[in-house]
Design a protein around this motif. Structure first.
Motif, mmCIF file in Angstrom:
data_model
loop_
_atom_site.group_PDB
_atom_site.id
_atom_site.type_symbol
_atom_site.label_atom_id
_atom_site.label_comp_id
_atom_site.label_asym_id
_atom_site.label_seq_id
_atom_site.Cartn_x
_atom_site.Cartn_y
_atom_site.Cartn_z
ATOM 1 N N ASN A 541 -46.577 -36.721 33.726
ATOM 2 C CA ASN A 541 -46.233 -36.016 34.903
ATOM 3 C C ASN A 541 -45.468 -36.780 36.034
ATOM 4 N N VAL A 542 -44.817 -37.684 35.460
ATOM 5 C CA VAL A 542 -43.696 -38.537 36.432
ATOM 6 C C VAL A 542 -42.436 -38.288 36.102
ATOM 7 N N TYR A 543 -41.685 -37.580 36.981
ATOM 8 C CA TYR A 543 -40.335 -37.284 36.815
ATOM 9 C C TYR A 543 -39.319 -37.911 37.872
ATOM 10 N N MET A 544 -37.970 -37.742 37.683
ATOM 11 C CA MET A 544 -36.980 -38.267 38.437
ATOM 12 C C MET A 544 -36.241 -37.265 38.939
ATOM 13 N N VAL A 545 -35.946 -37.280 40.311
ATOM 14 C CA VAL A 545 -34.979 -36.268 41.070
ATOM 15 C C VAL A 545 -33.705 -36.765 41.075
ATOM 16 N N VAL A 546 -32.563 -36.268 40.896
ATOM 17 C CA VAL A 546 -31.258 -36.874 40.977
ATOM 18 C C VAL A 546 -30.158 -35.549 41.353
ATOM 19 N N SER A 547 -29.317 -35.809 42.231
ATOM 20 C CA SER A 547 -28.361 -34.842 42.487
ATOM 21 C C SER A 547 -27.434 -34.618 41.302
ATOM 22 N N ASN A 548 -26.957 -33.448 41.192
ATOM 23 C CA ASN A 548 -25.837 -33.165 39.936
ATOM 24 C C ASN A 548 -24.831 -34.219 40.139
ATOM 25 N N GLU A 549 -24.466 -34.431 41.161
ATOM 26 C CA GLU A 549 -23.133 -35.413 41.372
ATOM 27 C C GLU A 549 -23.253 -36.761 41.023
ATOM 28 N N GLU A 550 -24.763 -37.097 41.096
ATOM 29 C CA GLU A 550 -24.995 -38.612 40.584
ATOM 30 C C GLU A 550 -25.528 -38.539 39.130
ATOM 31 N N ALA A 551 -25.733 -37.218 38.520
ATOM 32 C CA ALA A 551 -26.092 -37.299 37.135
ATOM 33 C C ALA A 551 -25.207 -37.498 35.990
ATOM 34 N N ASP A 552 -23.692 -37.489 36.402
ATOM 35 C CA ASP A 552 -22.901 -38.095 35.489
ATOM 36 C C ASP A 552 -23.133 -39.106 34.586
ATOM 37 N N ALA A 553 -23.650 -40.132 35.261
ATOM 38 C CA ALA A 553 -23.952 -41.372 34.616
ATOM 39 C C ALA A 553 -25.128 -41.890 34.893
ATOM 40 N N PHE A 554 -25.796 -42.311 33.696
ATOM 41 C CA PHE A 554 -27.332 -42.832 33.956
ATOM 42 C C PHE A 554 -27.116 -44.222 33.233
ATOM 43 N N ASP A 555 -26.200 -44.960 33.352
ATOM 44 C CA ASP A 555 -25.912 -46.118 32.804
ATOM 45 C C ASP A 555 -27.052 -47.061 33.594
ATOM 46 N N TYR A 580 -29.458 -29.988 42.512
ATOM 47 C CA TYR A 580 -30.244 -30.984 42.013
ATOM 48 C C TYR A 580 -31.092 -30.520 40.890
ATOM 49 N N SER A 581 -31.416 -31.679 39.983
ATOM 50 C CA SER A 581 -31.996 -31.460 38.815
ATOM 51 C C SER A 581 -33.217 -32.461 38.610
ATOM 52 N N VAL A 582 -34.343 -32.112 37.743
ATOM 53 C CA VAL A 582 -35.307 -32.980 37.369
ATOM 54 C C VAL A 582 -35.338 -33.463 36.083
ATOM 55 N N TYR A 583 -35.566 -34.712 36.049
ATOM 56 C CA TYR A 583 -35.508 -35.539 34.481
ATOM 57 C C TYR A 583 -36.561 -36.205 34.192
ATOM 58 N N GLN A 584 -36.857 -36.211 32.796
ATOM 59 C CA GLN A 584 -37.770 -37.181 32.368
ATOM 60 C C GLN A 584 -37.132 -38.229 31.346
ATOM 61 N N ILE A 585 -37.669 -39.390 31.402
ATOM 62 C CA ILE A 585 -37.194 -40.515 30.766
ATOM 63 C C ILE A 585 -38.016 -40.449 29.366
ATOM 64 N N VAL A 586 -37.282 -40.494 28.228
ATOM 65 C CA VAL A 586 -37.899 -40.294 26.891
ATOM 66 C C VAL A 586 -37.699 -41.478 25.995
ATOM 67 N N ARG A 587 -38.639 -42.038 25.444
ATOM 68 C CA ARG A 587 -38.574 -43.297 24.678
ATOM 69 C C ARG A 587 -38.049 -42.984 23.188
ATOM 70 N N ILE A 588 -36.814 -43.376 22.878
ATOM 71 C CA ILE A 588 -36.260 -43.092 21.410
ATOM 72 C C ILE A 588 -36.378 -44.461 20.648
ATOM 73 N N GLY A 589 -36.671 -45.429 20.979
ATOM 74 C CA GLY A 589 -36.685 -46.684 20.173
ATOM 75 C C GLY A 589 -37.103 -47.894 20.811
ATOM 76 N N GLU A 590 -37.363 -49.066 19.948
ATOM 77 C CA GLU A 590 -37.776 -50.247 20.434
ATOM 78 C C GLU A 590 -36.717 -51.218 20.386
ATOM 79 N N LYS A 591 -37.033 -52.453 20.476
ATOM 80 C CA LYS A 591 -35.990 -53.595 20.675
ATOM 81 C C LYS A 591 -35.096 -53.547 19.331
#
Length: 601
Positions: A541-555, A580-591
């Motif tokens: 239930n925790v998300y991120m809000v980012v403008s579409n202009e800033e969402a081009d790179a999530f480096d 504006y868009s809402v994002y989730q961070i998804v784990r896809i791997g470990e070390k």
């Protein structure tokens, strides 16, 4: 009876009527905003929007004032107490100045003329700061009003009367110190100059009575400031708040005075050598340092120390000082700071002319009265130059500071002009001509001032549509918590008197001056969050809000988790509007996945 009361309070009645008319016209013509996100954040903290409970620990005002305003919010959440306080301070100062101006003339035509001139000053010079309200400018207005009231204190009164009549001046200085300590201290040389000017105009200067009068006023002001600071020290006395204050001051030092260290690549290797990783440098650059708990006061203090050596230590200070002096002279004499600098130059000329006209033959031998305006103006010029060079050498000269300095200086000179003008026995037509010139200059700025505010308000209304959409979206989903990208969400402003319940907001930016504070911990704890990055990764239930202009790179985001040995993907889960868009961070791997990805590169 009514006529007797009118005569007693005539000046206050005239001033009150004119100021109320101006307030009504401003309310009809414009919306009243908090100018900057700083004031909005302070309001949210004191109103309980930030942590859920009204609190006086806003880190900007001293605690005694913050606690009082937060208490008002506890009594009634729906009243915009903080914005109301700022507006009352501003227009209250204009009222006090108007009352004093009316008292300096006995004729109704003169009173009307004074109030017309004050109204013109309000609309042509101060309009943008009365419509877009901020605590720094409000502090300066209070300081200026205190100076004006003090310098124009009636002559020939007893010590007791002098102290009583200056209660408003002392109260304004103490309250301004509580509101914006740094700004009040920056204007304090002008307050000291006001004391010198007023004292030097006494018939006999170094008398016991004068020491008592001026010493008592100064002593009460300093005592009030000292007590205010003492209460603030106790209020922030816990270990958690002391630690955060260290972090706060280190962050301020880096961002306000050495921003080049974070934004210019040439300093990247040096930062890496002192333990600031490239990922942390990215988070510091985009202000999302709240994502990394390892960015603490020790790290920021190290960055500030490194910056002082890398930037300050390698700078050619002789050349830099010459450049700053040249820049100081240029902006004083040219139109970039108009109409403020033009008014100040006019005021110097007007005081000089009034001083020359007021000199009498029998006062020429008394340096303390007749020709005192010469050394007063010279000392004033030296003092204001020192203050200006201080801010220019530090590289901190935003409009909220420069306009404040111009305003306080102009008001002090105007008070000196009124005192000198009252001594002119002949050629009063020259003084009237100077006043007419002042009115003409202000009238010439009136149209530009109104157009500037109209354009600004139109832009604010457009930009704030996004903010209203974000606020509505988050509040409609009260089971969720939203972290916001800083650069995406700090350009918004709020109307002061718009209806608001001041309810807890289930969102916060990933950086800023309250990030990692005890109140920040309380805020996110409502949703059982301890650390932002862990919550974004592990809580559904925790998300991120980012403008579409800033969402081009999530480096900056993926690199942060990669540094912790976690491979993540940023997935869009929803959109708020077209911007504006809402994002989730998804784990896809470990070390191991991270190492494998590095090898594939």
């Amino acid at each position: 009876m009514i006529q007797k009361l009118y005569r007693k309070y005539e000046n206050g009645i005239w001033a009150g009527i004119i100021i109320i008319i101006n307030v009504i016209l401003l309310g009809i013509c414009f919306d009243i905003y908090y100018d900057l996100n700083d004031d909005t954040m302070m309001k949210d903290i004191m109103a309980g929007v930030y942590s859920g409970v009204p609190d006086g620990h806003n880190m900007q005002t001293l605690y005694v004032l913050g606690a009082f305003i937060s208490l008002c919010y506890r009594l009634c959440r729906t009243v915009p107490w903080y914005g109301l306080f700022l507006c009352l301070c501003q227009f209250g100062c204009f009222y006090l100045a108007g009352t004093r101006l009316c008292s300096l003339t006995g004729k109704k035509a003169g009173k009307l003329g004074m109030m017309a001139l004050l109204s013109l000053f309000l609309w042509a010079v101060c309009l943008q700061h009365l419509v877009n309200v901020q605590y720094t400018i409000t502090c300066a207005i209070m300081s200026a009003a205190a100076i004006f009231l003090f310098v124009t204190t009636p002559r020939g009164i007893s010590t007791r009367q002098f102290i009583l009549k200056n209660i408003p001046s002392m109260a304004l200085v103490i309250l301004a110190y509580q509101l914006r300590t740094e700004m009040l201290l920056l204007t304090f040389p002008f307050i000291g100059m006001a004391g010198i000017v007023r004292w030097s105009e006494e018939e006999r200067i170094f008398t016991g009575e004068n020491w008592k009068k001026y010493g008592t006023v100064l002593g009460i002001m300093l005592a009030g400031m000292l007590v205010s600071r003492g209460v603030d020290f106790l209020a922030y006395g816990s270990e958690e708040w002391r630690a955060f204050q260290d972090f706060f001051h280190a962050r301020t030092s880096v961002y306000d005075f050495y921003p080049d260290v974070l934004t210019q690549d040439v300093y990247g290797d040096g930062l890496s050598e002192i333990g600031v990783s490239q990922t942390q440098q990215m988070l510091l650059q985009n202000y999302n340092f709240g994502l990394d708990e390892n960015i603490d006061s020790q790290m920021l203090e190290g960055i500030a120390e490194y910056a002082a050596k890398a930037v300050g230590g390698t700078r050619d200070w002789g050349t830099f000082c010459k450049e700053r002096i040249g820049f100081y002279i240029y902006r004083t004499l040219h139109g970039e700071d108009a109409p403020y600098n033009i008014l100040v130059l006019w005021a110097y000329a007007a005081v000089f002319l009034a001083g020359v006209l007021s000199v009498r033959a029998d006062s020429r031998k008394r340096w303390g009265s007749g020709w005192a305006f010469l050394w007063q103006l010279a000392l004033m010029a030296v003092m204001r130059s020192a203050v200006w060079m201080f801010i220019l050498m530090r590289g901190r000269d935003p409009e909220r500071i420069t306009h404040s300095l111009y305003l306080v200086e102009f008001v002090l000179l105007a008070a000196m002009l009124l005192q000198r003008g009252s001594l002119v026995r002949r050629r009063k037509g020259v003084i009237r001509a100077m006043v007419i010139l002042l009115a003409v200059m202000q009238a010439g700025s009136l149209g530009g001032s109104i157009r500037l505010v109209q354009e600004d308000q139109a832009l604010r209304a457009q930009v704030n549509q996004d903010w209203q959409a974000i606020d509505r979206y988050c509040r409609e989903r009260e089971d969720n918590f939203y972290f916001e990208d800083v650069y995406s969400t700090v350009a918004f402003s709020q109307k002061i008197f718009a209806p608001s319940g001041n309810r807890y907001a289930n969102y916060d930016i990933l950086g800023g001056w309250m990030s990692k504070s005890p109140l920040y911990r309380e805020k996110i704890a409502v949703y059982h969050i301890r650390e932002a990055d862990t919550a974004l990764l592990d809580m559904e239930n925790v998300y991120m809000v980012v403008s579409n202009e800033e969402a081009d790179a999530f480096d900056w985001l993926t690199a942060h988790y990669a540094q912790k040995g976690i491979l993540v993907q940023v997935q869009q889960s929803d959109s708020i509007n077209d911007n504006y868009s809402v994002y989730q961070i998804v784990r896809i791997g470990e070390k191991e996945s991270v190492n494998q990805a590095d090898r594939m590169k």
